[in-house]
Scaffold this motif. Structure first.
Motif, PDB file in Angstrom:
ATOM      1  N   ASP A 120       0.840  -1.195   0.000  1.00  0.00           N
ATOM      2  CA  ASP A 120       0.000   0.000   0.000  1.00  0.00           C
ATOM      3  C   ASP A 120       0.884   1.257   0.000  1.00  0.00           C
ATOM      4  O   ASP A 120       1.492   1.610   1.013  1.00  0.00           O
ATOM      5  N   GLU A 121       0.942   1.935  -1.132  1.00  0.00           N
ATOM      6  CA  GLU A 121       1.791   3.108  -1.275  1.00  0.00           C
ATOM      7  C   GLU A 121       1.299   4.286  -0.449  1.00  0.00           C
ATOM      8  O   GLU A 121       2.102   5.072   0.066  1.00  0.00           O
ATOM      9  N   ALA A 122      -0.004   4.416  -0.312  1.00  0.00           N
ATOM     10  CA  ALA A 122      -0.550   5.510   0.501  1.00  0.00           C
ATOM     11  C   ALA A 122      -0.158   5.326   1.964  1.00  0.00           C
ATOM     12  O   ALA A 122       0.165   6.297   2.659  1.00  0.00           O
ATOM     13  N   ALA A 123      -0.169   4.095   2.438  1.00  0.00           N
ATOM     14  CA  ALA A 123       0.248   3.820   3.816  1.00  0.00           C
ATOM     15  C   ALA A 123       1.732   4.143   3.983  1.00  0.00           C
ATOM     16  O   ALA A 123       2.142   4.706   5.008  1.00  0.00           O
ATOM     17  N   PHE A 124       2.519   3.820   2.977  1.00  0.00           N
ATOM     18  CA  PHE A 124       3.944   4.134   3.042  1.00  0.00           C
ATOM     19  C   PHE A 124       4.150   5.649   3.069  1.00  0.00           C
ATOM     20  O   PHE A 124       5.008   6.144   3.799  1.00  0.00           O
ATOM     21  N   ALA A 125       3.370   6.380   2.275  1.00  0.00           N
ATOM     22  CA  ALA A 125       3.471   7.845   2.278  1.00  0.00           C
ATOM     23  C   ALA A 125       3.149   8.396   3.665  1.00  0.00           C
ATOM     24  O   ALA A 125       3.808   9.331   4.141  1.00  0.00           O
ATOM     25  N   THR A 126       2.174   7.817   4.324  1.00  0.00           N
ATOM     26  CA  THR A 126       1.823   8.234   5.688  1.00  0.00           C
ATOM     27  C   THR A 126       2.992   7.981   6.627  1.00  0.00           C
ATOM     28  O   THR A 126       3.361   8.845   7.425  1.00  0.00           O
ATOM     29  N   LEU A 127       3.575   6.806   6.535  1.00  0.00           N
ATOM     30  CA  LEU A 127       4.724   6.461   7.367  1.00  0.00           C
ATOM     31  C   LEU A 127       5.881   7.426   7.102  1.00  0.00           C
ATOM     32  O   LEU A 127       6.500   7.953   8.030  1.00  0.00           O
ATOM     33  N   PHE A 128       6.154   7.666   5.841  1.00  0.00           N
ATOM     34  CA  PHE A 128       7.229   8.568   5.438  1.00  0.00           C
ATOM     35  C   PHE A 128       7.008   9.962   6.015  1.00  0.00           C
ATOM     36  O   PHE A 128       7.899  10.542   6.642  1.00  0.00           O
ATOM     37  N   ASN A 129       5.811  10.494   5.820  1.00  0.00           N
ATOM     38  CA  ASN A 129       5.501  11.847   6.293  1.00  0.00           C
ATOM     39  C   ASN A 129       5.536  11.945   7.818  1.00  0.00           C
ATOM     40  O   ASN A 129       5.876  12.985   8.362  1.00  0.00           O
ATOM     41  N   THR A 130       5.198  10.869   8.489  1.00  0.00           N
ATOM     42  CA  THR A 130       5.205  10.858   9.947  1.00  0.00           C
ATOM     43  C   THR A 130       6.622  10.854  10.497  1.00  0.00           C
ATOM     44  O   THR A 130       6.943  11.592  11.421  1.00  0.00           O
ATOM     45  N   TRP A 131       7.498  10.027   9.939  1.00  0.00           N
ATOM     46  CA  TRP A 131       8.822   9.806  10.512  1.00  0.00           C
ATOM     47  C   TRP A 131       9.944  10.612   9.871  1.00  0.00           C
ATOM     48  O   TRP A 131      11.009  10.758  10.463  1.00  0.00           O
ATOM     49  N   TYR A 132       9.740  11.115   8.676  1.00  0.00           N
ATOM     50  CA  TYR A 132      10.821  11.800   7.957  1.00  0.00           C
ATOM     51  C   TYR A 132      11.458  12.950   8.750  1.00  0.00           C
ATOM     52  O   TYR A 132      12.686  12.993   8.877  1.00  0.00           O
ATOM     53  N   PRO A 133      10.675  13.895   9.268  1.00  0.00           N
ATOM     54  CA  PRO A 133      11.313  15.029   9.963  1.00  0.00           C
ATOM     55  C   PRO A 133      12.144  14.599  11.181  1.00  0.00           C
ATOM     56  O   PRO A 133      13.278  15.064  11.358  1.00  0.00           O
ATOM     57  N   LEU A 134      11.603  13.723  11.985  1.00  0.00           N
ATOM     58  CA  LEU A 134      12.307  13.274  13.181  1.00  0.00           C
ATOM     59  C   LEU A 134      13.556  12.465  12.815  1.00  0.00           C
ATOM     60  O   LEU A 134      14.618  12.639  13.418  1.00  0.00           O
ATOM     61  N   LEU A 135      13.426  11.605  11.832  1.00  0.00           N
ATOM     62  CA  LEU A 135      14.555  10.789  11.400  1.00  0.00           C
ATOM     63  C   LEU A 135      15.654  11.665  10.797  1.00  0.00           C
ATOM     64  O   LEU A 135      16.840  11.427  11.040  1.00  0.00           O
ATOM     65  N   VAL A 184      21.113   9.553   3.532  1.00  0.00           N
ATOM     66  CA  VAL A 184      20.895   8.411   4.425  1.00  0.00           C
ATOM     67  C   VAL A 184      19.403   8.209   4.670  1.00  0.00           C
ATOM     68  O   VAL A 184      18.897   7.083   4.580  1.00  0.00           O
ATOM     69  N   VAL A 185      18.686   9.278   4.965  1.00  0.00           N
ATOM     70  CA  VAL A 185      17.249   9.156   5.253  1.00  0.00           C
ATOM     71  C   VAL A 185      16.510   8.618   4.026  1.00  0.00           C
ATOM     72  O   VAL A 185      15.650   7.740   4.143  1.00  0.00           O
ATOM     73  N   GLN A 186      16.870   9.101   2.861  1.00  0.00           N
ATOM     74  CA  GLN A 186      16.234   8.581   1.645  1.00  0.00           C
ATOM     75  C   GLN A 186      16.534   7.096   1.470  1.00  0.00           C
ATOM     76  O   GLN A 186      15.657   6.319   1.101  1.00  0.00           O
ATOM     77  N   GLU A 187      17.782   6.705   1.734  1.00  0.00           N
ATOM     78  CA  GLU A 187      18.143   5.284   1.621  1.00  0.00           C
ATOM     79  C   GLU A 187      17.407   4.431   2.642  1.00  0.00           C
ATOM     80  O   GLU A 187      17.038   3.301   2.357  1.00  0.00           O
ATOM     81  N   VAL A 188      17.218   4.968   3.846  1.00  0.00           N
ATOM     82  CA  VAL A 188      16.478   4.228   4.884  1.00  0.00           C
ATOM     83  C   VAL A 188      15.072   3.940   4.386  1.00  0.00           C
ATOM     84  O   VAL A 188      14.597   2.799   4.436  1.00  0.00           O
ATOM     85  N   PHE A 189      14.398   4.964   3.888  1.00  0.00           N
ATOM     86  CA  PHE A 189      13.020   4.756   3.431  1.00  0.00           C
ATOM     87  C   PHE A 189      12.966   3.888   2.174  1.00  0.00           C
ATOM     88  O   PHE A 189      12.037   3.091   2.012  1.00  0.00           O
ATOM     89  N   LEU A 190      13.960   4.007   1.322  1.00  0.00           N
ATOM     90  CA  LEU A 190      14.019   3.132   0.149  1.00  0.00           C
ATOM     91  C   LEU A 190      14.186   1.678   0.593  1.00  0.00           C
ATOM     92  O   LEU A 190      13.502   0.781   0.092  1.00  0.00           O
ATOM     93  N   LYS A 191      15.068   1.453   1.554  1.00  0.00           N
ATOM     94  CA  LYS A 191      15.295   0.103   2.069  1.00  0.00           C
ATOM     95  C   LYS A 191      14.031  -0.446   2.732  1.00  0.00           C
ATOM     96  O   LYS A 191      13.704  -1.625   2.574  1.00  0.00           O
ATOM     97  N   ILE A 192      13.340   0.414   3.461  1.00  0.00           N
ATOM     98  CA  ILE A 192      12.078  -0.021   4.086  1.00  0.00           C
ATOM     99  C   ILE A 192      11.082  -0.438   3.011  1.00  0.00           C
ATOM    100  O   ILE A 192      10.446  -1.480   3.111  1.00  0.00           O
ATOM    101  N   TRP A 193      10.966   0.373   1.972  1.00  0.00           N
ATOM    102  CA  TRP A 193      10.007   0.043   0.914  1.00  0.00           C
ATOM    103  C   TRP A 193      10.414  -1.235   0.177  1.00  0.00           C
ATOM    104  O   TRP A 193       9.584  -2.096  -0.092  1.00  0.00           O
ATOM    105  N   MET A 194      11.708  -1.354  -0.125  1.00  0.00           N
ATOM    106  CA  MET A 194      12.172  -2.526  -0.862  1.00  0.00           C
ATOM    107  C   MET A 194      12.007  -3.808  -0.036  1.00  0.00           C
ATOM    108  O   MET A 194      11.761  -4.874  -0.592  1.00  0.00           O
ATOM    109  N   GLY A 195      12.114  -3.706   1.275  1.00  0.00           N
ATOM    110  CA  GLY A 195      11.944  -4.878   2.126  1.00  0.00           C
ATOM    111  C   GLY A 195      10.643  -4.825   2.904  1.00  0.00           C
ATOM    112  O   GLY A 195      10.539  -5.349   4.015  1.00  0.00           O
ATOM    113  N   ARG A 196       9.641  -4.208   2.322  1.00  0.00           N
ATOM    114  CA  ARG A 196       8.384  -3.939   3.021  1.00  0.00           C
ATOM    115  C   ARG A 196       7.686  -5.180   3.557  1.00  0.00           C
ATOM    116  O   ARG A 196       6.990  -5.128   4.556  1.00  0.00           O
TER     117      ARG A 196
END
Length: 193
Positions: free
Chosen positions: A20-35, A52-64
Motif C-alpha cells: 500500500d503506497e498511501a500507507a507508506f506515504a503516511t509512514l514517510f511523512n510521519t517519521w521523515y522530519p524526526l529521522l 541516508v534518510v532517503q536510503e532508509v526509506f528506500l530500504k524499508i520500501w524494498m523490504g516492506r
C-alpha cells in the motif's frame, strides 16, 4: 504510547507490507522530519543526512514484506538509520582517504615517470583466464550490461559479477606488482572511467 496508537501503527505496517503506497506515504511523512534530525546529529552533514534518510526509506520500501513482523517500529527505524548513517560516514572517510592516497600516488607517480596505463591493463587482461577475459572485455570494451553478458555467454548474472570482481582484483594485483600502488590506483580509475 497508547494501545490505539500501537494498533494503528501495526495496521499501517501491515498495509505497507502488502504494498500500500498511501500507507507508506503516511509512514514517510510521519517519521521523515524526526529521522532527518536524528541522522543529522550523527552525520553532521545535511547532504549526507538527506541521502541516508532517503536510503532508509528506500530500504524499508524494498523490504516492506518484513514490516509485517516488526512489533516496535520506532526502535527498528532508529537502529536501521543509525547503522546506515555510520556506514555512510565510513564510506565518506574511506573516499577521502583514497582521494588523499590518490593525490600522493599521483605526485609520486609523475615524479617516477609512470609506465603506460593502457599497456599494463592490456597485459593484465591478457593474463586473465579465458572466461573472465571474455566477461571483462564485454563489460569494459563493448559496454554490455551484466544481464546482456550473462545471456550472451549462457551464464548467470551472479557468475558475471563474480568474474568481473575476480578480473578487477587480478588486474589490480598485476599492476601493483609491475608498477606500484600509485600507478595501480590510477589504472583502476582508468578501468572504471
Amino acid at each position: 504510547m497508547t494501545t490505539n496508537h500501537l494498533n494503528s501503527e501495526s495496521e499501517l505496517l501491515q498495509r505497507i507490507a502488502g504494498g500500500d503506497e498511501a500507507a507508506f506515504a503516511t509512514l514517510f511523512n510521519t517519521w521523515y522530519p524526526l529521522l532527518s534530525t536524528l541522522v543529522l546529529r550523527v552525520t553532521r552533514s545535511e547532504m549526507l543526512a538527506e541521502e541516508v534518510v532517503q536510503e532508509v526509506f528506500l530500504k524499508i520500501w524494498m523490504g516492506r514484506e518484513s514490516l509485517a513482523y516488526v512489533t516496535r517500529f520506532k526502535p527498528f527505524l532508529w537502529v536501521m538509520a543509525k547503522h546506515m548513517a555510520v556506514d555512510a560516514l565510513r564510506k565518506a572517510a574511506s573516499r577521502v582517504a583514497r582521494e588523499q592516497a590518490f593525490g600522493q600516488g599521483l605526485a609520486q607517480t609523475e615524479a617516477d615517470q609512470e609506465p603506460d596505463y593502457h599497456t599494463l591493463i592490456d597485459e593484465a587482461v591478457n593474463r586473465l583466464p579465458p572466461q573472465q577475459q571474455k566477461v571483462y572485455l564485454l563489460a569494459r570494451r563493448d559496454r554490455l550490461k551484466q544481464a546482456e553478458i550473462a545471456e550472451l555467454l549462457g551464464i548467470s548474472i551472479s557468475t558475471v559479477k563474480s568474474y568481473m570482481q575476480l578480473s578487477v582484483n587480478a588486474i589490480t594485483l598485476y599492476i601493483k606488482q609491475k608498477a606500484g600502488l600509485g600507478v595501480a590506483i590510477l589504472s583502476i580509475l582508468k578501468i572504471f572511467s
